[in-house]
Design a protein around this motif. Structure first.
Motif, PDB file in Angstrom:
ATOM      1  N   SER A 157     -22.598  -2.522   8.349  1.00 32.81           N
ATOM      2  CA  SER A 157     -22.848  -1.016   8.637  1.00 32.81           C
ATOM      3  C   SER A 157     -22.594   0.085   8.401  1.00 32.81           C
ATOM      4  CB  SER A 157     -22.651  -1.460  10.414  1.00 32.81           C
ATOM      5  OG  SER A 157     -22.816   0.197  11.081  1.00 32.81           O
ATOM      6  N   THR A 158     -23.772   1.038   8.223  1.00 32.64           N
ATOM      7  CA  THR A 158     -23.177   2.149   7.595  1.00 32.64           C
ATOM      8  C   THR A 158     -22.456   2.609   8.942  1.00 32.64           C
ATOM      9  OG1 THR A 158     -25.692   2.996   9.032  1.00 32.64           O
ATOM     10  CG2 THR A 158     -25.238   2.932   6.123  1.00 32.64           C
ATOM     11  N   LEU A 159     -22.127   2.882   9.642  1.00 28.48           N
ATOM     12  CA  LEU A 159     -20.852   3.489  10.042  1.00 28.48           C
ATOM     13  C   LEU A 159     -19.471   3.602  10.644  1.00 28.48           C
ATOM     14  CD1 LEU A 159     -23.650   3.452  14.276  1.00 28.48           C
ATOM     15  CD2 LEU A 159     -23.032   4.982  11.839  1.00 28.48           C
ATOM     16  N   SER A 160     -19.551   1.738  10.061  1.00 29.22           N
ATOM     17  CA  SER A 160     -18.135   1.420  10.012  1.00 29.22           C
ATOM     18  C   SER A 160     -17.676   0.307   9.177  1.00 29.22           C
ATOM     19  CB  SER A 160     -17.604   0.043  11.436  1.00 29.22           C
ATOM     20  OG  SER A 160     -18.898  -0.378  12.057  1.00 29.22           O
ATOM     21  N   ALA A 161     -16.162   0.120   8.985  1.00 28.82           N
ATOM     22  CA  ALA A 161     -15.943  -1.239   8.301  1.00 28.82           C
ATOM     23  C   ALA A 161     -15.672  -1.898   8.621  1.00 28.82           C
ATOM     24  CB  ALA A 161     -14.281  -0.190   7.081  1.00 28.82           C
ATOM     25  N   GLN A 162     -15.188  -3.325   8.247  1.00 27.66           N
ATOM     26  CA  GLN A 162     -15.533  -4.067   8.623  1.00 27.66           C
ATOM     27  C   GLN A 162     -14.120  -4.813   8.977  1.00 27.66           C
ATOM     28  OE1 GLN A 162     -17.360  -6.985   5.670  1.00 27.66           O
ATOM     29  NE2 GLN A 162     -19.027  -7.003   6.403  1.00 27.66           N
ATOM     30  N   THR A 163     -13.757  -3.685   8.293  1.00 23.08           N
ATOM     31  CA  THR A 163     -11.836  -3.974   8.252  1.00 23.08           C
ATOM     32  C   THR A 163     -11.630  -3.490   7.561  1.00 23.08           C
ATOM     33  OG1 THR A 163      -9.793  -5.332   8.050  1.00 23.08           O
ATOM     34  CG2 THR A 163     -11.676  -5.901   6.038  1.00 23.08           C
ATOM     35  N   VAL A 164      -9.780  -2.360   8.371  1.00 16.01           N
ATOM     36  CA  VAL A 164      -9.857  -1.326   7.697  1.00 16.01           C
ATOM     37  C   VAL A 164      -8.634  -1.999   7.564  1.00 16.01           C
ATOM     38  CG1 VAL A 164      -8.433   0.644   8.200  1.00 16.01           C
ATOM     39  CG2 VAL A 164     -11.041   0.269   8.472  1.00 16.01           C
ATOM     40  N   ALA A 165      -7.469  -1.785   6.842  1.00 20.02           N
ATOM     41  CA  ALA A 165      -5.695  -2.545   7.095  1.00 20.02           C
ATOM     42  C   ALA A 165      -5.087  -1.474   6.543  1.00 20.02           C
ATOM     43  CB  ALA A 165      -5.750  -3.349   5.744  1.00 20.02           C
ATOM     44  N   PHE A 166      -4.148  -1.522   7.253  1.00 23.78           N
ATOM     45  CA  PHE A 166      -2.491  -0.134   7.315  1.00 23.78           C
ATOM     46  C   PHE A 166      -1.445  -0.896   7.761  1.00 23.78           C
ATOM     47  CE2 PHE A 166      -0.013   3.253   8.552  1.00 23.78           C
ATOM     48  CZ  PHE A 166      -0.371   4.114   7.465  1.00 23.78           C
ATOM     49  N   SER A 167      -0.440  -1.315   6.785  1.00 26.83           N
ATOM     50  CA  SER A 167       0.333  -1.275   6.960  1.00 26.83           C
ATOM     51  C   SER A 167       1.221  -3.035   7.177  1.00 26.83           C
ATOM     52  CB  SER A 167       1.711  -0.674   8.095  1.00 26.83           C
ATOM     53  OG  SER A 167       2.682  -1.442   8.279  1.00 26.83           O
ATOM     54  N   HIS A 168       0.915  -3.316   7.977  1.00 31.22           N
ATOM     55  CA  HIS A 168       1.497  -4.498   8.172  1.00 31.22           C
ATOM     56  C   HIS A 168      -0.047  -5.786   8.988  1.00 31.22           C
ATOM     57  CE1 HIS A 168       5.186  -5.206   6.313  1.00 31.22           C
ATOM     58  NE2 HIS A 168       4.425  -5.880   5.569  1.00 31.22           N
ATOM     59  N   TYR A 169      -0.741  -4.792   9.460  1.00 30.66           N
ATOM     60  CA  TYR A 169      -2.210  -5.210  10.320  1.00 30.66           C
ATOM     61  C   TYR A 169      -3.986  -5.522   9.748  1.00 30.66           C
ATOM     62  CZ  TYR A 169       1.192  -6.146  14.501  1.00 30.66           C
ATOM     63  OH  TYR A 169       1.614  -7.130  15.161  1.00 30.66           O
ATOM     64  N   ASN A 170      -4.166  -5.803  10.569  1.00 27.28           N
ATOM     65  CA  ASN A 170      -5.780  -6.135   9.805  1.00 27.28           C
ATOM     66  C   ASN A 170      -6.659  -5.223  10.913  1.00 27.28           C
ATOM     67  OD1 ASN A 170      -6.788  -6.103   6.903  1.00 27.28           O
ATOM     68  ND2 ASN A 170      -5.329  -7.557   7.123  1.00 27.28           N
ATOM     69  N   ASN A 171      -7.483  -4.159  11.139  1.00 27.56           N
ATOM     70  CA  ASN A 171      -8.305  -4.211  12.406  1.00 27.56           C
ATOM     71  C   ASN A 171      -9.703  -4.402  12.077  1.00 27.56           C
ATOM     72  OD1 ASN A 171      -6.042  -2.473  14.507  1.00 27.56           O
ATOM     73  ND2 ASN A 171      -5.661  -2.319  12.510  1.00 27.56           N
ATOM     74  N   LEU A 172     -10.136  -4.806  12.844  1.00 30.13           N
ATOM     75  CA  LEU A 172     -11.926  -5.304  12.094  1.00 30.13           C
ATOM     76  C   LEU A 172     -12.424  -5.013  13.277  1.00 30.13           C
ATOM     77  CD1 LEU A 172     -10.007  -8.428  10.192  1.00 30.13           C
ATOM     78  CD2 LEU A 172     -11.884  -9.349  11.287  1.00 30.13           C
ATOM     79  N   ILE A 215      -5.200 -14.277  13.367  1.00 32.48           N
ATOM     80  CA  ILE A 215      -5.236 -13.033  13.565  1.00 32.48           C
ATOM     81  C   ILE A 215      -4.224 -13.720  14.890  1.00 32.48           C
ATOM     82  CG2 ILE A 215      -7.276 -13.088  15.491  1.00 32.48           C
ATOM     83  CD1 ILE A 215      -9.079 -14.533  13.952  1.00 32.48           C
ATOM     84  N   VAL A 216      -3.636 -12.357  15.248  1.00 34.39           N
ATOM     85  CA  VAL A 216      -2.503 -12.223  16.339  1.00 34.39           C
ATOM     86  C   VAL A 216      -3.265 -11.494  18.224  1.00 34.39           C
ATOM     87  CG1 VAL A 216      -1.119 -11.782  15.160  1.00 34.39           C
ATOM     88  CG2 VAL A 216      -2.278  -9.831  16.189  1.00 34.39           C
ATOM     89  N   LYS A 217      -4.145 -11.125  17.864  1.00 36.10           N
ATOM     90  CA  LYS A 217      -5.539 -11.008  19.273  1.00 36.10           C
ATOM     91  C   LYS A 217      -6.824 -10.807  19.087  1.00 36.10           C
ATOM     92  CE  LYS A 217      -6.031  -9.622  23.634  1.00 36.10           C
ATOM     93  NZ  LYS A 217      -5.471  -7.643  23.870  1.00 36.10           N
ATOM     94  N   VAL A 270     -17.293 -10.040  19.762  1.00 37.53           N
ATOM     95  CA  VAL A 270     -15.729  -9.940  19.599  1.00 37.53           C
ATOM     96  C   VAL A 270     -15.074  -9.720  18.383  1.00 37.53           C
ATOM     97  CG1 VAL A 270     -14.259 -12.819  19.017  1.00 37.53           C
ATOM     98  CG2 VAL A 270     -16.606 -12.380  20.072  1.00 37.53           C
ATOM     99  N   GLU A 271     -13.650  -9.606  19.304  1.00 38.82           N
ATOM    100  CA  GLU A 271     -12.931  -8.041  17.857  1.00 38.82           C
ATOM    101  C   GLU A 271     -11.643  -9.180  17.803  1.00 38.82           C
ATOM    102  OE1 GLU A 271     -12.093  -4.364  19.174  1.00 38.82           O
ATOM    103  OE2 GLU A 271     -10.494  -4.840  20.013  1.00 38.82           O
ATOM    104  N   ALA A 272     -11.271  -8.602  17.197  1.00 39.52           N
ATOM    105  CA  ALA A 272      -9.995  -8.870  15.959  1.00 39.52           C
ATOM    106  C   ALA A 272      -8.932  -8.220  16.151  1.00 39.52           C
ATOM    107  CB  ALA A 272     -10.159 -10.439  15.612  1.00 39.52           C
ATOM    108  N   VAL A 273      -7.571  -8.511  15.749  1.00 37.35           N
ATOM    109  CA  VAL A 273      -6.360  -8.043  15.434  1.00 37.35           C
ATOM    110  C   VAL A 273      -5.866  -9.103  14.470  1.00 37.35           C
ATOM    111  CG1 VAL A 273      -4.452  -6.662  15.747  1.00 37.35           C
ATOM    112  CG2 VAL A 273      -6.433  -6.514  16.994  1.00 37.35           C
ATOM    113  N   VAL A 274      -5.923  -9.086  13.164  1.00 34.22           N
ATOM    114  CA  VAL A 274      -4.857  -9.992  12.129  1.00 34.22           C
ATOM    115  C   VAL A 274      -3.867  -8.901  11.605  1.00 34.22           C
ATOM    116  CG1 VAL A 274      -5.784 -10.849  10.294  1.00 34.22           C
ATOM    117  CG2 VAL A 274      -7.904 -10.334  11.450  1.00 34.22           C
ATOM    118  N   SER A 275      -2.486 -10.556  11.172  1.00 35.63           N
ATOM    119  CA  SER A 275      -1.816  -9.818  10.217  1.00 35.63           C
ATOM    120  C   SER A 275      -2.299 -10.237   9.406  1.00 35.63           C
ATOM    121  CB  SER A 275      -0.575 -11.244  10.998  1.00 35.63           C
ATOM    122  OG  SER A 275      -0.880 -12.195  10.643  1.00 35.63           O
ATOM    123  N   HIS A 276      -1.269  -9.228   9.070  1.00 37.52           N
ATOM    124  CA  HIS A 276      -1.020  -9.154   7.109  1.00 37.52           C
ATOM    125  C   HIS A 276       0.385  -9.139   6.444  1.00 37.52           C
ATOM    126  CE1 HIS A 276      -3.245  -7.283   4.043  1.00 37.52           C
ATOM    127  NE2 HIS A 276      -3.046  -5.934   3.411  1.00 37.52           N
TER     128      HIS A 276
END
Length: 423
Positions: A157-172, A215-217, A270-276
């Motif tokens: 999508s032009t409106l969003s990234a699929q995943t943005v990682a920062f520190s120890h989390y990936n946010n999808l 995936i943690v959440k 479905v939304e996921a928060v992922v450990s990194h």
């Protein structure tokens, strides 16, 4: 706890002070959790005049003011969640959103809900990276950078990234049941759509070389709550994914929300928060087992076969949303919204204490109400558990809740000790 991360709650007079007992921004470690922003003019305390476009503009103005008040910029936003009263407003709201992110785009979730506080048409929430961390007198500015990635094997999508990682989390970004080859919803019903959502998530994780069981959440948004059993059938074919996870029967923390509508008229999202475990550079690359996932349950709160009550990773604990269930009987407690709110928060308190924490460690609270008019009654109970009003907060009205409950509450908890390997 000198030398540890500290909970840092902040407010600015240049943005609405809130219509409830909460802080505008609560930072812990490398993330700032913002309260969901309504289209309130901070000078008058009233909703701005106009329709969805004007209201979206005010929501983002309020977010920008808060972000700048804590010495950050909009490019530090990692995740945006947009709640609409009417899904038909999505295009006009997206046009406002795009103006605030002309180059970098965060991950994005958009849903329509039954009601919003103050009868607003739009509410916007943001999660902010916090490079300096929250260790007193020990700023870490410049140590971490965001990592934004996409793969052609999942919808782009032009409106969003699929995943943005920062520190120890990936946010999808929340995944719709879109076939990445055609850009259209897959054929079939809710089961086929749930499969596609989870396939998209798996493709994104494979694109960044992260196992599915990291995936943690998970948050599941369904158009019809009656579809949740069909979604669950699919869910169990994806979790647990690995032999190690199957051995311990690992499931992420989970929240299920019935929404009034989803983009593209989908039945599920479905939304996921992922450990990194490796973190984000220029941090030194760590062994993937240097920081571990810790999943915990207690018999003093309701148990669910498809979710863990709390999953900790690094400096956060992610709790499954709690319904007003008596853990002894498994039934919804008697009474109205006050009694049900108290039971939800009792369950949360039992889980938080099980992992050696206290309620003042909570940094974010998300509340789902069957009737938005119950907000005042809810707050009477809420302030007993959070007397300082520190956690950031979000309230939305939903069309239905599991077990025909009146309220459901989820929280994110700080975890100062982190999650080092077992000795």
């Amino acid at each position: 706890m000198s030398g540890y991360n500290a909970v840092l709650a902040r407010n600015t007079e240049n943005s609405p002070t809130g219509i409830g007992p909460y802080s505008q921004s609560v930072a812990f470690s490398h993330y700032n959790n913002l309260s969901a922003q309504l289209p309130i003019d901070p000078a008058s305390g009233a909703l701005v005049a106009g329709g969805a476009k004007e209201q979206a503009e005010q929501c983002f103005k309020n977010i920008k003011t808060i972000v700048e008040s804590i010495a950050h910029v909009m490019e530090d936003v990692v995740r945006v969640t947009i709640f609409l009263k009417d899904i038909a407003d999505i295009d006009v709201v997206n046009s406002v959103y795009a103006a605030y992110f002309p180059d970098y785009v965060p991950v994005l979730t958009t849903v329509a809900v039954a009601a919003l506080p103050m009868n607003a048409l739009v509410q916007v929430e943001a999660l902010i990276s916090n490079g300096e961390g929250t260790i007193p007198q020990a700023p870490q500015a410049g140590d971490l950078v965001k990592t934004v990635r996409n793969t052609e094997n999942a919808p782009v999508s032009t409106l969003s990234a699929q995943t943005v990682a920062f520190s120890h989390y990936n946010n999808l970004s929340a995944q719709l049941p879109i076939d990445p080859k055609t850009g259209k919803l897959v054929a079939g019903g809710v089961k086929e759509q749930a499969v596609q959502c989870l396939k998209n998530i798996k493709a994104i994780l494979e694109g960044i070389d992260v196992p599915f069981d990291d995936i943690v959440k998970v948050t599941i948004f369904v158009k019809n709550l009656s579809d949740i059993e069909h979604v669950n059938e699919v869910y169990t074919t994806f979790f647990p994914d690995s032999a190690i996870a199957r051995t311990v029967a690992y499931f992420p923390a989970r929240t299920t929300v019935a929404v009034s509508a989803l983009p593209m008229d989908a039945l599920v999202q479905v939304e996921a928060v992922v450990s990194h475990g490796d973190g984000t550079p220029p941090q030194i690359v760590e062994d993937r087992h240097g920081i571990v996932i810790k999943a915990n349950n207690t018999a003093h709160a309701p148990l669910h076969a498809l979710s863990t009550q709390t999953v900790a990773f690094s400096h956060y604990n992610h709790l499954s949303a709690q319904l007003p269930l008596d853990p002894a009987t498994g039934n919804v407690v008697g009474g109205g919204v006050r009694e049900q709110t108290e039971q939800c928060l009792k369950n949360i308190k039992a889980i938080v204490e099980r992992v050696g924490h206290v309620m003042s460690d909570v940094v974010k609270v998300n509340i789902f109400l069957k009737d938005i008019e119950d907000s005042a009654a809810l707050d009477e109970v809420y302030t007993v558990f959070f007397p300082g009003g520190v956690p950031a907060r979000r309230i939305v009205g939903v069309s239905a809740l599991p077990e025909n409950a009146l309220v459901q509450i989820e929280v994110v908890v700080s975890n100062a000790e982190g999650t080092p390997p077992e000795k």
